[in-house]
Write a protein that holds these residues in place. Structure first.
Motif, PDB file in Angstrom:
ATOM      1  N   THR A 156      -7.814  50.874   5.772  1.00  0.00           N
ATOM      2  CA  THR A 156      -8.352  49.531   5.564  1.00  0.00           C
ATOM      3  C   THR A 156      -7.405  48.612   4.801  1.00  0.00           C
ATOM      4  N   MET A 157      -6.205  49.091   4.484  1.00  0.00           N
ATOM      5  CA  MET A 157      -5.204  48.318   3.736  1.00  0.00           C
ATOM      6  C   MET A 157      -5.678  47.974   2.327  1.00  0.00           C
ATOM      7  N   THR A 158      -6.391  48.891   1.701  1.00  0.00           N
ATOM      8  CA  THR A 158      -6.916  48.639   0.359  1.00  0.00           C
ATOM      9  C   THR A 158      -6.503  49.732  -0.633  1.00  0.00           C
ATOM     10  N   SER A 159      -5.308  50.286  -0.449  1.00  0.00           N
ATOM     11  CA  SER A 159      -4.852  51.367  -1.330  1.00  0.00           C
ATOM     12  C   SER A 159      -4.563  50.885  -2.746  1.00  0.00           C
ATOM     13  N   GLY A 160      -4.253  49.580  -2.894  1.00  0.00           N
ATOM     14  CA  GLY A 160      -3.887  49.054  -4.199  1.00  0.00           C
ATOM     15  C   GLY A 160      -2.450  49.326  -4.589  1.00  0.00           C
ATOM     16  N   ILE A 161      -1.703  50.001  -3.717  1.00  0.00           N
ATOM     17  CA  ILE A 161      -0.299  50.299  -3.996  1.00  0.00           C
ATOM     18  C   ILE A 161       0.527  49.018  -3.910  1.00  0.00           C
ATOM     19  N   ASN A 162       1.532  48.912  -4.776  1.00  0.00           N
ATOM     20  CA  ASN A 162       2.427  47.758  -4.787  1.00  0.00           C
ATOM     21  C   ASN A 162       3.024  47.541  -3.404  1.00  0.00           C
ATOM     22  N   ASP A 163       2.893  46.312  -2.890  1.00  0.00           N
ATOM     23  CA  ASP A 163       3.327  46.013  -1.531  1.00  0.00           C
ATOM     24  C   ASP A 163       4.649  45.244  -1.486  1.00  0.00           C
ATOM     25  N   SER A 164       5.432  45.313  -2.556  1.00  0.00           N
ATOM     26  CA  SER A 164       6.662  44.529  -2.613  1.00  0.00           C
ATOM     27  C   SER A 164       7.770  45.091  -1.731  1.00  0.00           C
ATOM     28  N   SER A 165       7.639  46.349  -1.309  1.00  0.00           N
ATOM     29  CA  SER A 165       8.638  46.961  -0.421  1.00  0.00           C
ATOM     30  C   SER A 165       7.930  47.698   0.706  1.00  0.00           C
ATOM     31  N   GLU A 166       8.468  47.548   1.925  1.00  0.00           N
ATOM     32  CA  GLU A 166       7.906  48.246   3.085  1.00  0.00           C
ATOM     33  C   GLU A 166       8.499  49.645   3.259  1.00  0.00           C
ATOM     34  N   LEU A 167       9.526  49.973   2.464  1.00  0.00           N
ATOM     35  CA  LEU A 167      10.123  51.301   2.540  1.00  0.00           C
ATOM     36  C   LEU A 167       9.214  52.290   1.819  1.00  0.00           C
ATOM     37  N   VAL A 168       8.612  53.164   2.604  1.00  0.00           N
ATOM     38  CA  VAL A 168       7.594  54.068   2.057  1.00  0.00           C
ATOM     39  C   VAL A 168       8.264  55.335   1.535  1.00  0.00           C
ATOM     40  N   ILE A 169       8.714  55.229   0.294  1.00  0.00           N
ATOM     41  CA  ILE A 169       9.229  56.387  -0.441  1.00  0.00           C
ATOM     42  C   ILE A 169       8.515  56.426  -1.785  1.00  0.00           C
ATOM     43  N   LYS A 170       8.474  57.586  -2.398  1.00  0.00           N
ATOM     44  CA  LYS A 170       7.690  57.767  -3.626  1.00  0.00           C
ATOM     45  C   LYS A 170       8.054  56.733  -4.688  1.00  0.00           C
TER      46      LYS A 170
END
Length: 370
Positions: free
Chosen positions: A164-178
């Motif tokens: 639902t796009m509601t993870s709350g994770i910082n969305d400043s980068s699209e590179l999905v690394i830890k």
């Protein structure tokens, strides 16, 4: 190609030579191999193309009572807007199939973010098989520490938040690394379009104890006769297929996850997918976009816009929408699926949903079908 109607032949020969097209508007046209086209039948029940071959029934504009004079403006618009392909299905049968700029029925093209809906469906399949539960913590499948968030905040994130796009994770980068997966808000309190949804592919793979694409191919792709493959880039993992394969998935979506009597995706899960999934952006389901809502949000910001996503489109429409205007429009009230693949309609104004392309396109479509 051979045209059976002289008036249309003369008219179409004067259209821009920047594209080729094939119109399956029987009885007026016929322009694919004989073994690919099945003559229309009087049956009105939902049609599903065979899984094992390329045959696909068609229906005529006469049967549908559509405005044939409006087809040329529609095709010209699509060509002018850098399209590669366009299809319309009604009751599962092809009404229009057009290719532009050297593209053809066998050629593959990228889905971009329209492919998110494939991930949604695959997640639903894994849940119906008892491999996962979307309400369980993501860390139940990926292990603790899959983000850089404090553990108590990471533990709030479940698979439904990713859907639902509601993870709350910082969305400043699209590179999905830890390193990039840092805390911005509690899960469920902020809607933000973010590439972290890709972690659902890892959840499915871990739950099924196999590669994601292997699971996807066995339980979705092969079940409905799709071609195509996932391409893993540095940042994005993108599906590529022919236009007809995108249409096959659209037909599955029109039938709430059912393919010719077999329930590929659980119907309850699919219905949840194409209804408002949270109270922040009512125009978003489980990676599907929803028309006809009072407000909507778009990628790249937190602004809330008033009105439906695509005013000219039917209010019951739900859509898979990807960068450069890759589209699957599903309209249950008309038993209709519409596919558009191609380059960006306006490279200088590519803003998702706000570029005006969808609304202009639906104005042209409406002139044909209404």
């Amino acid at each position: 190609y051979a045209y059976e109607n002289t008036i249309y032949k003369n008219r179409l020969l004067h259209m821009s030579n920047k594209f080729i097209f094939l119109l399956l508007l029987l009885p007026f046209f016929g322009c694919k191999k004989d073994d690919d086209i099945i003559p229309p039948t009087p049956e009105t029940a939902m049609y599903f193309p065979p899984v094992a071959d390329t045959a696909w029934e068609t229906t005529s504009i006469t049967e549908l009572g559509w405005n044939e004079e409006a087809f040329e403006p529609l095709l010209n618009y699509l060509a002018d807007k850098n399209s590669k392909s366009f299809m319309i299905l009604v009751d599962g049968k092809i009404v229009l199939e057009a290719y532009f700029d050297g593209h053809n029925a066998e050629a593959e093209w990228q889905w971009n973010s329209a492919g998110k809906t494939l991930v949604s469906a695959t997640t639903g399949i894994a849940q119906q098989q008892g491999l996962l539960n979307i309400n369980n913590k993501v860390s139940d499948y990926l292990g603790s520490g899959w983000t850089s968030e404090p553990i108590d905040k990471e533990s709030l994130i479940n698979s439904r938040h990713l859907l639902t796009m509601t993870s709350g994770i910082n969305d400043s980068s699209e590179l999905v690394i830890k390193f990039n997966l840092t805390y911005l808000a509690d899960a469920g309190t902020r809607w933000s379009y973010h590439n972290v949804f890709q972690k659902l592919m890892d959840v499915v793979a871990a739950a099924a104890d196999t590669e994601y694409e292997t699971y996807f191919n066995e339980h979705l792709k092969n079940k409905i006769g799709m071609d195509g493959y996932w391409e893993e880039g540095l940042i994005f993992t993108i599906y590529h297929s022919s236009t007809r394969s995108m249409a096959r998935f659209g037909l599955l979506a029109l039938n709430t996850g059912n393919w010719d009597g077999e329930q590929i995706v659980n119907a309850d899960f699919f219905n949840e997918s194409v209804h408002t999934s949270q109270d922040i952006n009512p125009s978003y389901g489980y990676l599907w976009w929803l028309n006809g809502k009072a407000t909507y949000m778009v990628p790249g910001g937190q602004e809330v816009y008033t009105g439906p996503l695509i005013p000219n489109a039917p209010s019951d429409m739900y859509a898979a929408m990807g960068a450069e205007d890759q589209r699957i429009y599903v309209v249950p009230g008309k038993n209709m699926v519409i596919i558009r693949m191609g380059n960006a309609s306006d490279p200088l104004n590519p803003s998702f949903a706000l570029s005006g392309f969808d609304n202009e396109l639906w104005e042209k479509i409406n002139a044909v079908i209404e």
